[in-house]
Every structure is written in structure tokens, then in C-alpha cells.
Scaffold this motif. Sequence first.
Motif, PDB file in Angstrom:
ATOM      1  N   ALA A 132      -1.390  -3.873  -2.873  1.00  0.00           N
ATOM      2  CA  ALA A 132      -0.934  -4.157  -1.381  1.00  0.00           C
ATOM      3  C   ALA A 132      -1.595  -5.972  -1.435  1.00  0.00           C
ATOM      4  CB  ALA A 132      -1.929  -4.000  -0.227  1.00  0.00           C
ATOM      5  N   PRO A 177      -3.246   1.953  -4.497  1.00  0.00           N
ATOM      6  CA  PRO A 177      -2.597   1.019  -3.377  1.00  0.00           C
ATOM      7  C   PRO A 177      -2.797  -0.074  -3.104  1.00  0.00           C
ATOM      8  CG  PRO A 177      -2.883   3.585  -3.663  1.00  0.00           C
ATOM      9  CD  PRO A 177      -3.633   3.068  -4.409  1.00  0.00           C
ATOM     10  N   VAL A 178      -4.458   0.138  -3.094  1.00  0.00           N
ATOM     11  CA  VAL A 178      -5.080  -1.223  -2.238  1.00  0.00           C
ATOM     12  C   VAL A 178      -4.723  -2.042  -3.379  1.00  0.00           C
ATOM     13  CG1 VAL A 178      -7.205  -2.344  -1.146  1.00  0.00           C
ATOM     14  CG2 VAL A 178      -6.621  -0.065  -1.161  1.00  0.00           C
ATOM     15  N   ARG A 193       0.861   4.259  -2.770  1.00  0.00           N
ATOM     16  CA  ARG A 193       0.997   5.675  -2.554  1.00  0.00           C
ATOM     17  C   ARG A 193       2.322   6.472  -2.710  1.00  0.00           C
ATOM     18  NH1 ARG A 193      -3.858   7.723  -1.482  1.00  0.00           N
ATOM     19  NH2 ARG A 193      -2.812   9.233  -0.221  1.00  0.00           N
ATOM     20  N   TYR A 223       0.395  -0.985   0.358  1.00  0.00           N
ATOM     21  CA  TYR A 223      -0.005   0.080   0.310  1.00  0.00           C
ATOM     22  C   TYR A 223       0.884   1.582   0.070  1.00  0.00           C
ATOM     23  CZ  TYR A 223      -3.426   3.654   1.224  1.00  0.00           C
ATOM     24  OH  TYR A 223      -3.893   4.835   1.542  1.00  0.00           O
TER      25      TYR A 223
END
Length: 213
Positions: free
Chosen positions: A164, A160-161, A151, A147
Motif C-alpha cells: 500500500a 499488504p501494508v 491481501r 492493501y
Amino acid sequence: MGGRDCFRLVPLGAVPLHIAVASQLGPTADQSSSWIFIIWTSGAVASIALSVYYRMPEPITWSIPGLIYLGTLAGEFTFAEISAANLVPGVLILVLGILGGGGKIIRWLPLPIVMGMFAGSIFSYVTRLIDVTVGNFAVAGPAVGGYLLGRLIGNPRVPPVGLAVLIDGQATSEAMSWSLPSLPVPSMSFPVSSIIAISLPMVVLALWFGNIQ
């Protein structure tokens, strides 16, 4: 927010958040699937109908800040009390919208107070994230790192999610069974304590963030 941004936000942010909060509140599997189905379907139908009528995009959806706030109340109230306390602000907001009173309430409530309410509601999630990352770094560490990397990249094409999830490798390809939700009617209870603790903050969060997000 453009269509591509919405397409990335929904499966990688909004839906996982909705599922996570639903699991915290303790409903049955049928109640959870019914809740999620009704929220997303009713929002889609209302958005399409209003957009066609007004000839401009009119998105109707649920409140992410409100959902996060509900998650912090897990264990404090029963699911019947939470269900009833969510019905009350829905009716109030509908009435305020028809009467044109929503704007007056927004003007009366200073934004710093509303932001303070929201910050307080997410604080437990932040501390829990730290505890999980430190306590089980092998599982949570890669997700947090992915994540933060997303960013740092700062490219809207690299959410980002989503990064991740890819780095953490927790997504599973196990077989899943699909079926239509049973749509059970939840039992409801209307104690004054839940109305004060849930309904009033939900009205504030939905009105404020629904108009500025």
C-alpha cells in the motif's frame, strides 16, 4: 510468528500505528518520542533478559489492541489522565503475574465479550477509513487498493501494508534530523473516570490478547 514476519510487521505495521495513535492523543513531540523510545527499548531489554534466563523466546511488548483502544479515546481525556490510566494497568498486570492471578481472570471473562470490546474499539477506524477514501480518493484510494491487492496475492513475502505504501507513493525522501529522545516525565492525573474507562479495559485487552495473539 517467525523472525522475518516480525521484521515486516514492526516497520510496516506496529511503528506507524504507534506514531498515528501518539499524534491523536495530543502529546508534545518530546513526549511522543519519549513514549515510543521507552516502549520499544524496555520491551527489547526485557525480552532479551527473559529469553536468556529461560533459554527460550520470551517476547515482551505492548498491546496493539490496547493501543488501538487508546486511539479511540482521543479528545475524551487529557494526556496526563491517559498517562496515569496506563500506569495503573501496568502495575495491576505485574501484580497479577507475580501472584498468578492472570489465568483466573482470563477464565472468568468469555472470549466473545473481549472480542466485542476490541471490535467496538476499531469500528471508528473502519468508518473513518471509508470517509477518507470517498472524500479524497486520489490520496487514499491507491493505498487501499494496494492493501487489498496484497491481501489478494496472499504471499507472506508481500506484506499488504508495504504494498500500500509503495503504490500510494506517500513515502517521502525528505531530509530528516535524528537525535536522542529527551525522556521528559509526563504529568499525571488520576481521576476515577479515566481509571474506569481506560485502566480496566486495558487490563482485559492486554491479558486476553497478550495470551492468545
